[in-house]
Design an enzyme around this catalytic site. Structure first.
Site, short mmCIF file in Angstrom:
data_model
loop_
_atom_site.label_atom_id
_atom_site.label_comp_id
_atom_site.label_asym_id
_atom_site.label_seq_id
_atom_site.Cartn_x
_atom_site.Cartn_y
_atom_site.Cartn_z
N GLY A 96 0.87 -1.18 0.00
CA GLY A 96 0.00 0.00 0.00
C GLY A 96 0.90 1.22 0.00
N SER A 150 1.17 3.12 3.35
CA SER A 150 1.83 2.39 4.43
C SER A 150 3.30 2.12 4.08
CB SER A 150 1.07 1.12 4.82
OG SER A 150 0.87 0.27 3.73
N ASN A 151 3.62 2.03 2.79
CA ASN A 151 5.04 1.91 2.42
C ASN A 151 5.80 3.15 2.88
OD1 ASN A 151 4.30 -0.42 1.03
ND2 ASN A 151 4.30 0.55 -0.99
N TYR A 208 -5.20 -6.36 -9.21
CA TYR A 208 -5.86 -5.94 -7.97
C TYR A 208 -7.16 -6.71 -7.74
CZ TYR A 208 -3.04 -1.61 -8.27
OH TYR A 208 -2.03 -0.68 -8.33
N TYR A 209 -7.42 -7.05 -6.48
CA TYR A 209 -8.71 -7.59 -6.06
C TYR A 209 -9.17 -6.69 -4.91
CZ TYR A 209 -7.55 -11.41 -9.07
OH TYR A 209 -7.23 -12.14 -10.17
N ASN A 245 0.87 9.21 -7.84
CA ASN A 245 0.83 7.74 -7.93
C ASN A 245 -0.24 7.26 -8.91
OD1 ASN A 245 2.75 6.26 -6.59
ND2 ASN A 245 1.79 6.45 -4.59
N LYS A 283 10.46 13.14 -10.03
CA LYS A 283 11.30 11.93 -10.03
C LYS A 283 11.67 11.63 -11.48
CE LYS A 283 7.81 10.58 -7.49
NZ LYS A 283 6.74 9.75 -6.94
N ASP A 302 7.48 5.33 -3.41
CA ASP A 302 7.14 5.55 -1.99
C ASP A 302 8.41 5.70 -1.17
OD1 ASP A 302 4.52 5.11 -2.83
OD2 ASP A 302 4.68 2.97 -2.44
O1 KDG Z 1 3.66 2.33 -4.82
C1 KDG Z 1 3.55 0.95 -4.52
C2 KDG Z 1 2.11 0.63 -4.38
O2 KDG Z 1 1.52 0.82 -5.63
C3 KDG Z 1 1.87 -0.78 -3.93
O3 KDG Z 1 2.45 -1.04 -2.68
C4 KDG Z 1 0.43 -1.19 -3.87
O4 KDG Z 1 -0.77 0.67 -3.06
C5 KDG Z 1 -0.56 -0.08 -3.97
C6 KDG Z 1 -1.29 0.12 -5.22
O5 KDG Z 1 -2.39 0.64 -5.14
O6 KDG Z 1 -0.79 -0.23 -6.28
#
Ligand code: KDG
Length: 327
Positions: free
Chosen positions: A39, A42-43, A109-110, A171, A230, A263
């Site tokens: 996540g 949380s990372n 993703y699930y 992100n 970045k 992250d």
């Molecule tokens: O940045 C890394 C995140 O993408 C990964 O840990 C999982 O949060 C996540 C996601 O939504 O992709």
């Protein structure tokens, strides 16, 4: 209600259980998996905590064993999870990675209908920001559910009202929403942040093709007080109204897993920027970018989204050119 422990940084968003195949190749044929958590927020929380900052992570998780795993892992990293809510009606999300043996891993993703995808503005409480200095959010949360964008907006607004500074990493996750909605929503959040942290591709997605300097001016013009771009293998560049600074990349000999590098970069940047001792923007930017580049590079050397994040002593050793004692 007892007061919350002071926090240098508050962050909130979805964390999931991560299942990673032990082999490379198509996920359909992967027989064995390791289990971790992941996540973006949380990372970042783990990265900051390992560098000695106090961190509060907030979310909604299912009232299920995977929710237990996430809270206990983060608590074990020294993160305050007191305000995490457990929802018996919706589950904790799961995601899978697929290692191809080259380039970025694929992710599956699930998470539709997960507990965190139900986050809504009414969950955002003034108490979240009590006794805290800074809020970090990402553009993943707004993509998750019908009201999650409004929840992020409410959190950024309330945090600022209470005097916190705010950082925002867009992100961009194209698998979660349409390009048009992503662009519109992410752009609408930029004026609510103090530090904006896009990658070069994200900057182009949001603002069209420009030079790096033009991106800096463009996002500062939208209201961010610092813009940090970045540039991947080219390092990074930061802008404030008073300074523009480029930092060289930290070179690594092998890249194992790129997920989580952004992250790690954010954690590196914030850990330095939030502890600025000088009022010289140029000096502060350079120190923060160098640490961010180092963390981003280190994160790519291990499988997993956060496992490779270093502790403060390791960062200090690497930044001072000290040798590693291995045995
Ligand atoms: O940045 C890394 C995140 O993408 C990964 O840990 C999982 O949060 C996540 C996601 O939504 O992709």
């Amino acid at each position: 209600m007892a007061g919350l422990k002071p926090a240098d940084v508050v962050t909130f968003g979805e964390s999931m259980v991560l299942l990673q195949p032990m082999s490379e190749g198509p996920l359909a044929y992967a027989p064995l998996f390791t289990r971790s958590i992941a996540g973006a927020e949380s990372n970042v929380a783990i990265g900051l905590s390992r560098l000695g900052l106090s961190v509060r992570w907030i979310s909604r998780l299912g009232a299920d064993p995977f929710g237990d795993l996430i809270t206990s892992t983060l608590a074990g990293e020294g993160i305050d999870v007191t305000l995490v809510e457990r929802d018996p009606a919706y589950p904790t999300a799961v995601y899978f990675k697929e290692f191809k043996g080259y380039g970025d891993p694929n992710v599956y993703y699930y998470r539709k209908g997960s507990a965190a995808s139900r986050l809504a503005p009414e969950h955002v409480k003034p108490r979240w920001f009590e006794n805290a200095r800074h809020l970090h959010v990402t553009g993943i949360t707004p993509a998750l559910g019908p009201e999650t964008a409004d929840a992020v907006r409410a959190a950024m607004t309330e945090a600022r009202k209470q005097g916190l500074t705010v950082s925002f990493d867009p992100n961009l996750r194209r698998k979660l929403w349409s390009e048009e909605e992503a662009r519109r929503t992410l752009l609408s959040l930029v004026p609510l942040c103090d530090i904006f942290l896009p990658g070069l591709e994200e900057a182009e997605f949001l603002a069209g093709e420009m030079t790096v300097e033009q991106y800096g001016a463009h996002f500062l013009g939208l209201g961010a007080k610092a813009v940090v771009l970045k540039l991947g293998e080219q390092g990074s560049v930061g802008f404030t109204p008073l300074a523009a600074v480029r930092a060289q990349p930290h070179k690594v000999s092998r890249v194992v897993d790129t997920v989580g590098a952004g992250d790690a970069f954010a954690a590196g940047f914030l850990s330095s920027w939030l502890n600025n001792e000088s009022d010289d923007d140029e000096r502060n930017l350079l120190a923060a970018l160098e640490r961010a580049n180092l963390l981003g590079a280190l994160a790519t050397q291990y499988r997993g989204d956060w496992e490779g994040l270093p502790k403060l002593a390791e960062v200090q050793r690497l930044q001072s050119g000290g040798r590693e004692t291995t045995r």
